[in-house]
Scaffold this active site. Structure first.
Site, PDB file in Angstrom:
ATOM      1  N   ASN A 232      99.813 131.478  74.134  1.00 46.80           N
ATOM      2  CA  ASN A 232      99.512 131.405  75.578  1.00 46.80           C
ATOM      3  C   ASN A 232      98.553 132.478  76.073  1.00 46.80           C
ATOM      4  O   ASN A 232      97.841 132.270  77.050  1.00 46.80           O
ATOM      5  CB  ASN A 232     100.814 131.383  76.407  1.00 46.80           C
ATOM      6  CG  ASN A 232     101.678 132.588  76.178  1.00 46.80           C
ATOM      7  OD1 ASN A 232     101.456 133.364  75.263  1.00 46.80           O
ATOM      8  ND2 ASN A 232     102.685 132.739  77.015  1.00 46.80           N
TER       9      ASN A 232
ATOM     10  N   ARG B 279      97.571 143.892  72.783  1.00 40.58           N
ATOM     11  CA  ARG B 279      98.751 144.626  73.237  1.00 40.58           C
ATOM     12  C   ARG B 279      99.552 145.169  72.046  1.00 40.58           C
ATOM     13  O   ARG B 279     100.360 146.077  72.189  1.00 40.58           O
ATOM     14  CB  ARG B 279      99.603 143.659  74.066  1.00 40.58           C
ATOM     15  CG  ARG B 279     100.503 144.306  75.066  1.00 40.58           C
ATOM     16  CD  ARG B 279     100.897 143.338  76.139  1.00 40.58           C
ATOM     17  NE  ARG B 279     102.051 142.541  75.766  1.00 40.58           N
ATOM     18  CZ  ARG B 279     102.712 141.749  76.620  1.00 40.58           C
ATOM     19  NH1 ARG B 279     102.289 141.659  77.876  1.00 40.58           N
ATOM     20  NH2 ARG B 279     103.732 141.049  76.243  1.00 40.58           N
TER      21      ARG B 279
ATOM     22  N   LYS C 244      99.217 137.894  62.614  1.00 42.01           N
ATOM     23  CA  LYS C 244      99.440 136.465  62.353  1.00 42.01           C
ATOM     24  C   LYS C 244      99.409 135.757  63.699  1.00 42.01           C
ATOM     25  O   LYS C 244     100.390 135.755  64.441  1.00 42.01           O
ATOM     26  CB  LYS C 244     100.812 136.292  61.675  1.00 42.01           C
ATOM     27  CG  LYS C 244     100.949 135.048  60.794  1.00 42.01           C
ATOM     28  CD  LYS C 244     100.674 133.734  61.466  1.00 42.01           C
ATOM     29  CE  LYS C 244     101.812 133.250  62.332  1.00 42.01           C
ATOM     30  NZ  LYS C 244     101.494 132.023  63.101  1.00 42.01           N
TER      31      LYS C 244
ATOM     32  N   ARG D   4      99.063 130.976  86.774  1.00 42.10           N
ATOM     33  CA  ARG D   4      98.356 131.804  85.796  1.00 42.10           C
ATOM     34  C   ARG D   4      98.649 131.250  84.410  1.00 42.10           C
ATOM     35  O   ARG D   4      99.784 130.905  84.090  1.00 42.10           O
ATOM     36  CB  ARG D   4      98.863 133.247  85.934  1.00 42.10           C
ATOM     37  CG  ARG D   4      98.099 134.252  85.134  1.00 42.10           C
ATOM     38  CD  ARG D   4      98.343 135.647  85.689  1.00 42.10           C
ATOM     39  NE  ARG D   4      98.037 136.628  84.676  1.00 42.10           N
ATOM     40  CZ  ARG D   4      98.964 137.214  83.921  1.00 42.10           C
ATOM     41  NH1 ARG D   4     100.237 136.943  84.091  1.00 42.10           N
ATOM     42  NH2 ARG D   4      98.609 138.095  83.011  1.00 42.10           N
TER      43      ARG D   4
ATOM     44  N   CYS E 215     105.123 133.805  79.889  1.00 43.74           N
ATOM     45  CA  CYS E 215     106.536 134.195  79.793  1.00 43.74           C
ATOM     46  C   CYS E 215     107.021 134.809  81.094  1.00 43.74           C
ATOM     47  O   CYS E 215     108.192 134.714  81.426  1.00 43.74           O
ATOM     48  CB  CYS E 215     106.714 135.185  78.659  1.00 43.74           C
ATOM     49  SG  CYS E 215     105.606 136.575  78.819  1.00 43.74           S
TER      50      CYS E 215
ATOM     51  N   GLU F 189     113.299 127.722  80.655  1.00 48.72           N
ATOM     52  CA  GLU F 189     111.905 128.158  80.748  1.00 48.72           C
ATOM     53  C   GLU F 189     111.022 126.906  80.805  1.00 48.72           C
ATOM     54  O   GLU F 189     111.038 126.098  79.875  1.00 48.72           O
ATOM     55  CB  GLU F 189     111.550 129.012  79.516  1.00 48.72           C
ATOM     56  CG  GLU F 189     110.176 129.620  79.598  1.00 48.72           C
ATOM     57  CD  GLU F 189     109.866 130.547  78.427  1.00 48.72           C
ATOM     58  OE1 GLU F 189     110.308 130.273  77.302  1.00 48.72           O
ATOM     59  OE2 GLU F 189     109.181 131.554  78.648  1.00 48.72           O
TER      60      GLU F 189
ATOM     61  N   SER G 152     101.451 142.416  85.591  1.00 51.68           N
ATOM     62  CA  SER G 152     101.095 142.875  84.245  1.00 51.68           C
ATOM     63  C   SER G 152      99.940 143.867  84.335  1.00 51.68           C
ATOM     64  O   SER G 152      98.966 143.620  85.043  1.00 51.68           O
ATOM     65  CB  SER G 152     100.641 141.693  83.385  1.00 51.68           C
ATOM     66  OG  SER G 152     101.636 140.715  83.360  1.00 51.68           O
TER      67      SER G 152
HETATM   68  P1  NAP Z   1     106.889 130.378  69.073  1.00 47.80           P
HETATM   69  O1  NAP Z   1     106.976 128.972  68.654  1.00 47.80           O
HETATM   70  O2  NAP Z   1     108.083 131.236  68.929  1.00 47.80           O
HETATM   71  O3  NAP Z   1     105.672 130.986  68.237  1.00 47.80           O
HETATM   72  C1  NAP Z   1     105.250 132.321  68.373  1.00 47.80           C
HETATM   73  C2  NAP Z   1     104.645 132.785  67.068  1.00 47.80           C
HETATM   74  O4  NAP Z   1     105.643 132.743  66.052  1.00 47.80           O
HETATM   75  C3  NAP Z   1     103.502 131.913  66.567  1.00 47.80           C
HETATM   76  O5  NAP Z   1     102.568 132.725  65.887  1.00 47.80           O
HETATM   77  C4  NAP Z   1     104.211 130.975  65.603  1.00 47.80           C
HETATM   78  O6  NAP Z   1     103.374 130.427  64.613  1.00 47.80           O
HETATM   79  C5  NAP Z   1     105.207 131.918  64.988  1.00 47.80           C
HETATM   80  N1  NAP Z   1     106.370 131.236  64.419  1.00 47.80           N
HETATM   81  C6  NAP Z   1     106.915 130.049  64.761  1.00 47.80           C
HETATM   82  N2  NAP Z   1     107.981 129.758  63.994  1.00 47.80           N
HETATM   83  C7  NAP Z   1     108.110 130.799  63.123  1.00 47.80           C
HETATM   84  C8  NAP Z   1     109.009 131.086  62.054  1.00 47.80           C
HETATM   85  N3  NAP Z   1     110.017 130.262  61.732  1.00 47.80           N
HETATM   86  N4  NAP Z   1     108.836 132.236  61.365  1.00 47.80           N
HETATM   87  C9  NAP Z   1     107.839 133.081  61.685  1.00 47.80           C
HETATM   88  N5  NAP Z   1     106.956 132.868  62.686  1.00 47.80           N
HETATM   89  C10 NAP Z   1     107.090 131.749  63.393  1.00 47.80           C
HETATM   90  O7  NAP Z   1     106.448 130.550  70.572  1.00 47.80           O
HETATM   91  P2  NAP Z   1     105.227 129.863  71.304  1.00 47.80           P
HETATM   92  O8  NAP Z   1     105.599 128.474  71.650  1.00 47.80           O
HETATM   93  O9  NAP Z   1     103.967 130.077  70.529  1.00 47.80           O
HETATM   94  O10 NAP Z   1     105.098 130.778  72.593  1.00 47.80           O
HETATM   95  C11 NAP Z   1     105.808 130.520  73.734  1.00 47.80           C
HETATM   96  C12 NAP Z   1     106.976 131.461  73.861  1.00 47.80           C
HETATM   97  O11 NAP Z   1     106.517 132.815  73.818  1.00 47.80           O
HETATM   98  C13 NAP Z   1     107.655 131.309  75.194  1.00 47.80           C
HETATM   99  O12 NAP Z   1     109.053 131.310  75.040  1.00 47.80           O
HETATM  100  C14 NAP Z   1     107.216 132.556  75.961  1.00 47.80           C
HETATM  101  O13 NAP Z   1     108.106 132.951  76.955  1.00 47.80           O
HETATM  102  C15 NAP Z   1     107.094 133.554  74.873  1.00 47.80           C
HETATM  103  N6  NAP Z   1     106.212 134.661  75.292  1.00 47.80           N
HETATM  104  C16 NAP Z   1     106.793 135.857  75.584  1.00 47.80           C
HETATM  105  C17 NAP Z   1     106.002 136.909  76.009  1.00 47.80           C
HETATM  106  C18 NAP Z   1     106.622 138.234  76.345  1.00 47.80           C
HETATM  107  O14 NAP Z   1     105.899 139.219  76.419  1.00 47.80           O
HETATM  108  N7  NAP Z   1     107.916 138.317  76.566  1.00 47.80           N
HETATM  109  C19 NAP Z   1     104.621 136.752  76.125  1.00 47.80           C
HETATM  110  C20 NAP Z   1     104.073 135.507  75.816  1.00 47.80           C
HETATM  111  C21 NAP Z   1     104.893 134.464  75.386  1.00 47.80           C
HETATM  112  P3  NAP Z   1     102.857 128.895  64.764  1.00 47.80           P
HETATM  113  O15 NAP Z   1     101.947 128.922  65.913  1.00 47.80           O
HETATM  114  O16 NAP Z   1     102.183 128.618  63.497  1.00 47.80           O
HETATM  115  O17 NAP Z   1     104.081 128.048  65.012  1.00 47.80           O
END
Ligand code: NAP
Length: 488
Positions: A162, A170, A185, A289, A295, A392, A452
């Site tokens: 995102n 960061r 990664k 945004r 998140c 969410e 932020s």
């Molecule tokens: P995600 O599915 O958890 O993926 C995040 C990262 O982890 C990606 O690089 C993904 O790779 C990798 N990943 C997925 N499954 C994995 C596994 N089994 N083992 C190791 N790595 C793995 O999350 P997303 O859908 O990309 O992002 C959305 C989420 O991020 C939301 O819940 C959001 O709230 C959260 N977020 C939090 C913040 C914060 O600062 N708190 C900031 C931004 C986003 P792939 O892309 O190859 O699946």
């Protein structure tokens, strides 16, 4: 310049291979995977599809470079980061174009991500030369106590789609400032921005092995062998709570230092005494945004009964006026969601809320045509207990629900497992301090939109994670305290 020309120019400066030990090279397997544009559903590029052998090669390189980088002077580390900041700003149009092309957010939003993301390099360039310890005498008077801060060591940095640039800067900014080497990664949906960023780090003079990037369509084939290898000392992860929990379990085997930035479900609370026009303006920004895929996006709108209709009507009117389209088109306010799956999830939550009695004040219907677009949507009168209020959403959908008093809104806002951000609109400053102490959130925005900032500690409570990124707190995530005792 035509839109496709902009994208072509951005792609021309973007590598598509892995960067390991200072070399750009294909995946060991020779495989690639495609990166798509969510607005056009067209392919942008094929990038190297790294596997476990590439991940371990990156760890070899990061481990070999660790001592050299830890012993590089703080000033040198700082100046490299500062050069990277300048280069990133110099290439802001190309980087923003990549963000828009692979992730979907509008160009103006992508440009603000570049500015925000670059600030982490400037901020941590400044922090690199301010790492210090303390000295004191033990109470018995026979021992002198010194503390020093040592880099934690080779770090695995896993980022979501995102904020393809800002989530990388960061993490890379404080890691490098602290003297840690890194393996980045990025998310498989948005690897191009991170690849261009690593190319900029190379140009800024980051020595071979200090930053490595492994792109892959199989995240666990990268993370699992690295987390099992005792040379890795740190995992910093931003992504979903579910994946974060799995990675925390895997990190236990080598007792890694971990930072977890996970999911959110931010309450946006409006009291009767708030400036309603201001609250509506903040709501629009906090909900749109990054196309609502943030998140810390406002998730659930709790509005006190006396102003509920005025706020909801103003919000729905503002949302109905937003321009939806391909993010590179001038004047567009909202781009597509990142994938078809993401859009299905959002549409399902809205339909379920409508079935349970929520009123679609604007939007709420999936449009026909190419691209994963979803209209800006305001749901009015959402009854307590409707799942969308505590899940969410990750899209431009704003459920509004009514409350009567402080105790009720605190109880309801705290009733989710998340605790990342909160938004509060009121003119009563004593209420602000009362609620700040009672709301279970890591960050509270008062009478404004998203807060932020590279100089502020970003992070959450409960299932939203642990650790902080940015601020003076951010670098400590990559430092280990060492105590040295000497006789007095
Ligand atoms: P995600 O599915 O958890 O993926 C995040 C990262 O982890 C990606 O690089 C993904 O790779 C990798 N990943 C997925 N499954 C994995 C596994 N089994 N083992 C190791 N790595 C793995 O999350 P997303 O859908 O990309 O992002 C959305 C989420 O991020 C939301 O819940 C959001 O709230 C959260 N977020 C939090 C913040 C914060 O600062 N708190 C900031 C931004 C986003 P792939 O892309 O190859 O699946």
């Amino acid at each position: 310049m035509a839109q496709s020309g902009l994208v072509e120019r951005a792609l021309a400066i973007t590598p598509t291979q892995l960067f390991i030990g200072g070399q750009w090279r294909p995946a060991e397997s020779g495989r690639t995977f495609p990166v798509m544009n969510p607005a056009t559903e067209e392919k942008l590029a094929d990038v190297a599809n790294g596997g476990s052998e590439d991940a371990l090669a990156a760890l070899d390189a990061a481990s070999q470079a660790q001592l050299m980088w830890a012993e590089t002077s703080p000033r040198t580390r700082s100046e490299i980061l500062r050069r990277a900041f300048d280069l990133l700003i110099g290439h802001k149009d190309e980087i923003a174009t990549l963000i828009t092309a692979e992730m979907g957010k509008p160009m103006a939003d992508a440009l603000s991500e570049v500015n925000y993301g670059a600030e982490f390099l400037r901020w941590f360039a400044e922090e690199a030369v301010r790492i210090s310890g303390r000295t004191t005498v033990a109470p018995e008077g026979i021992l002198q106590i010194f503390t020093a801060q040592r880099p934690v060591g080779p770090s695995l940095l896993i980022t979501p789609w995102n904020f393809p640039l800002a989530m990388a800067t960061r993490k890379v900014g404080p890691a490098l400032a602290a003297g840690c080497t890194a393996i980045l990664k990025p998310a498989s949906l948005t690897p191009l921005t991170s690849l261009a960023f690593v190319r900029i780090l190379e140009e800024a003079g980051v020595p071979a092995g200090v930053v490595n990037i492994v792109t892959s369509s199989s995240a666990s084939s990268i993370s699992a062998p690295l987390l099992a290898d005792p040379r890795l000392r740190k995992l910093s992860f931003t992504g979903s709570t579910e994946v974060g929990q799995t990675l925390l379990q895997q990190s236990a085997q080598n007792v890694l230092r971990t930072s977890m930035e996970l999911g959110g479900c931010a309450p946006f609370i409006v009291f009767d005494d708030a400036d309603i026009d201001q609250a509506v303006r903040s709501a629009v920004i906090a909900k749109t945004r990054s196309n609502g895929e943030a998140c810390n996006a406002a998730n659930t709108f709790y509005v006190q009964r006396g102003v509920a209709e005025e706020f909801t009507a103003g919000f729905a009117k503002a949302f109905a006026g937003l321009q939806v389209g391909e993010g590179l088109t001038p004047g567009v306010d909202l781009g597509p969601l990142v994938s078809s799956g993401q859009r299905q999830d959002v549409a399902r939550m809205v339909d379920e809320a409508a079935d349970l009695g929520a009123e679609r004040r604007t939007g709420g219907v999936v449009p026909d045509g190419v691209g994963f677009f979803y209209p800006p949507t305001v749901l009015g009168d959402v009854p307590e207990g409707t799942p969308i209020l505590t899940q969410e959403i990750f899209g431009p959908v704003a459920p509004v629900t009514v409350f009567d008093d402080e105790d009720e809104v605190v109880r309801r806002a705290n009733s989710t497992p998340f605790g990342l951000a909160g938004y509060l609109h009121t003119s009563d400053m004593s209420r602000v301090m009362r609620l700040a102490a009672r709301l279970e959130v890591g960050m509270l925005s008062v009478n404004t939109g998203p807060i932020s900032n590279a100089a502020a500690p970003f992070g959450g409570m409960k299932l939203s994670g642990m650790g902080r990124e940015g601020g003076t707190e951010g670098i400590s995530e990559y430092l280990e305290c060492q105590y040295i005792g000497l006789p007095r």
